[in-house]
Design an enzyme around this catalytic site. Structure first.
Site, PDB file in Angstrom:
ATOM      1  N   SER A   1       0.954  -1.268   0.119  1.00  0.00           N
ATOM      2  CA  SER A   1       0.263   0.055  -0.072  1.00  0.00           C
ATOM      3  C   SER A   1       0.818   1.292  -0.038  1.00  0.00           C
ATOM      4  CB  SER A   1      -0.839   0.026   1.246  1.00  0.00           C
ATOM      5  OG  SER A   1      -1.717  -1.079   1.147  1.00  0.00           O
TER       6      SER A   1
ATOM      7  N   THR B   1      -1.879   2.427   4.415  1.00  0.00           N
ATOM      8  CA  THR B   1      -1.227   3.570   4.084  1.00  0.00           C
ATOM      9  C   THR B   1      -0.586   3.941   5.532  1.00  0.00           C
ATOM     10  OG1 THR B   1      -3.208   4.679   2.696  1.00  0.00           O
ATOM     11  CG2 THR B   1      -1.862   6.206   3.924  1.00  0.00           C
TER      12      THR B   1
ATOM     13  N   ARG C   1      -7.096   8.580 -10.194  1.00  0.00           N
ATOM     14  CA  ARG C   1      -7.870   8.906  -8.931  1.00  0.00           C
ATOM     15  C   ARG C   1      -6.806   9.284  -7.875  1.00  0.00           C
ATOM     16  NH1 ARG C   1      -7.476   6.938  -3.459  1.00  0.00           N
ATOM     17  NH2 ARG C   1      -9.523   6.917  -2.470  1.00  0.00           N
TER      18      ARG C   1
ATOM     19  N   THR D   1      -6.218   7.103   7.646  1.00  0.00           N
ATOM     20  CA  THR D   1      -6.358   5.878   6.900  1.00  0.00           C
ATOM     21  C   THR D   1      -7.477   5.212   6.555  1.00  0.00           C
ATOM     22  OG1 THR D   1      -5.086   3.743   6.947  1.00  0.00           O
ATOM     23  CG2 THR D   1      -5.863   4.628   8.994  1.00  0.00           C
ATOM     24  N   GLY D   2      -7.552   4.677   5.478  1.00  0.00           N
ATOM     25  CA  GLY D   2      -8.805   4.145   5.151  1.00  0.00           C
ATOM     26  C   GLY D   2      -9.474   4.968   3.611  1.00  0.00           C
TER      27      GLY D   2
HETATM   28  C1  SD4 Z   1      -6.708   6.586  -0.134  1.00  0.00           C
HETATM   29  N1  SD4 Z   1      -6.609   6.784   2.270  1.00  0.00           N
HETATM   30  O1  SD4 Z   1      -6.028   6.565  -1.030  1.00  0.00           O
HETATM   31  C2  SD4 Z   1      -5.883   6.170   1.164  1.00  0.00           C
HETATM   32  C3  SD4 Z   1      -5.843   4.623   1.424  1.00  0.00           C
HETATM   33  C4  SD4 Z   1      -5.654   4.116   2.692  1.00  0.00           C
HETATM   34  O2  SD4 Z   1      -5.049   2.586   4.224  1.00  0.00           O
HETATM   35  O3  SD4 Z   1      -5.545   4.820   3.673  1.00  0.00           O
HETATM   36  N2  SD4 Z   1      -5.316   3.014   2.999  1.00  0.00           N
HETATM   37  O4  SD4 Z   1      -7.855   6.569  -0.184  1.00  0.00           O
END
Ligand code: SD4
Length: 335
Positions: free
Chosen positions: A97, A199, A227, A250-251
Site C-alpha cells: 500500500s 497507508t 484517482r 487511513t482508510g
Molecule cells: C486512499 N486513504 O487513497 C488512502 C488509502 C488508505 O490505508 O489509507 N489506505 O484513499
C-alpha cells in the site's frame, strides 16, 4: 544558474507577487536559491522543550517510529523524523500500500500520493506520481523549495527529474500477480478491506516541541487511473497545527475528503476535545453521513502535549506509539 532554474525563479516571483507575499515569505520560498536565507522558520524552536514522541499507522509504524527516533538522535527535527520513517516504509517492496510494491490502479499503474506538514503551517504535497520511490521526500522539496503546496502527475515527476531524483519501476512481481488475479473479476468498487489499507500516516513531536506529520500511500488498490485520495490533501489525510496537535487518516479516502477529516480532528482539539474524543467525533461524523458496512476509516492524532488518540469505524486498525523509552503497537478503539 540553469535556464530551468531561472525560469522557475521568475515564475515563482510572479506567483509570490500574485499571492501578495512580502520579502520574508519570498525569501523562505526561495531558500535554496538564496544562501543568506539560512534560518527556515521551522528551525526556530518553540519555547518549551518536550518529551519527543512519534505515532504512525499500522504495524509498519513500529519500524517507521524507530527510524524517526534514530533521525532525532542524529540531530534531526520533527520533519526529519517523519521523512526517515516514510523512507523506510516506501522502500519496503513487501508492503502492498505504500511506495515500491504498492498495488496498482485498475490499468496496472502504481500511482503514489504523499504530503508533509510542519508546526508553522508549511505544507507540501504530490499526487498521482509514478516511478518515484519516495513521494514524501518529493513533497518535502515542494514545501521547502517551491512557492507551491501541491504538484501533481507529470509536473511532479518533471520536478523530481530537475532535482536529479532517479525513477524506478514500482510494480513488483508480487503486486502484478495480485493485479492479474483481480483482473479475472475486475470489481471496480473501491472497497477498503484488510488487504488494501496500509497507508502510513506519521506524526512526530521533537524535543523542541515542534510537531510535524506526513502521509504516503499508493492509494486504494485497483482505483481508476487518475484517482487521487485523501492522503496528499492537506486537511483530509493530514493536518498539523503547531499549537494544538496533528492528525492523519487511513482508510477510504473519499469518506475522509468529504468530511475534511484530519482538519476536523485538529479543530476539535483546538476547541477543547481530548485527542481521543476528537478522533471519535470525526469518525462519528462519517458514520452519521454514509453507509459504513463496507467502509473503513481510522484517525490517529498526536496532541501538542504528547497525548494520543485513535479511533476507527471498524475494528482492525492499529498504530505504533514511541515515546523515546518505550514503543508499542496499540489497537485503536472503534464504532
Ligand atoms: C486512499 N486513504 O487513497 C488512502 C488509502 C488508505 O490505508 O489509507 N489506505 O484513499
Amino acid at each position: 544558474m540553469s535556464k530551468s532554474r531561472r525560469i522557475f525563479l521568475q515564475e515563482a516571483a510572479l506567483v509570490a507577487g500574485a499571492l501578495g507575499l512580502g520579502p520574508a515569505a519570498w525569501a523562505r520560498f526561495t531558500r535554496s536559491a538564496n544562501p543568506s536565507a539560512k534560518v527556515h522558520p521551522f528551525d526556530i524552536p518553540t519555547p518549551e522543550a518536550t518529551t519527543p514522541a512519534m505515532v504512525s499507522t499500522w504495524n509498519h509504524g513500529m519500524l517507521a517510529n524507530d527510524a524517526g527516533f534514530e533521525a532525532l538522535r542524529s540531530g534531526g527535527n520533527a520533519l526529519d523524523m517523519i521523512e526517515a520513517g516514510a523512507l523506510l516504509v516506501e522502500s519496503d517492496a513487501e508492503g502492498l500500500s505504500v511506495g515500491v510494491g504498492g498495488l496498482p490502479d485498475r490499468d496496472g499503474h502504481v500511482t503514489l500520493d504523499a504530503c508533509i506538514m510542519d508546526h508553522t503551517g508549511n505544507a507540501g504535497s504530490v499526487c498521482f506520481v509514478q516511478g518515484i520511490e519516495h513521494p514524501l521526500s518529493l513533497a518535502r522539496h515542494v514545501m521547502e523549495n517551491t512557492p507551491h503546496v501541491m504538484l501533481s502527475g507529470a509536473g511532479a515527476e518533471q520536478y523530481a527529474r530537475e532535482l536529479g531524483i532517479p525513477t524506478r519501476e514500482l510494480l513488483t512481481p508480487k503486486a502484478e500477480k495480485a493485479w492479474n488475479k483481480w483482473r479475472e473479476e475486475s470489481n471496480y468498487a473501491p472497497v477498503i478491506n484488510r488487504e488494501n489499507h496500509d497507508t502510513i500516516g506519521l506524526l512526530a513531536l521533537d524535543d523542541q516541541g515542534r510537531l510535524a506529520g506526513g502521509c504516503t500511500t499508493s492509494g486504494v488498490a485497483y482505483k481508476m487511473h487518475g484517482r487521487v485520495g485523501d492522503s496528499p490533501i492537506i486537511g483530509a489525510g493530514l493536518y498539523v497545527d503547531g499549537e494544538f496537535g496533528g492528525a492523519t487518516a487511513t482508510g477510504l479516502g473519499e469518506a475522509v475528503m468529504r468530511t475534511v477529516g484530519s482538519f476536523l480532528v485538529v479543530e476539535l482539539m483546538r476547541n477543547g476535545a481530548s485527542p481521543q474524543e476528537a478522533c471519535e467525533e470525526a469518525v462519528h461524523r462519517i458514520m452519521k453521513r454514509m453507509p459504513t458496512d463496507d467502509l473503513q476509516v481510522g484517525y490517529l492524532d498526536l496532541g501538542k502535549n504528547g497525548g494520543v488518540g485513535a479511533h476507527a469505524i471498524h475494528g482492525g486498525f492499529n498504530y505504533a506509539h514511541h515515546h523515546g523509552t518505550q514503543s508499542a503497537l496499540i489497537d485503536a478503539t472503534h464504532g
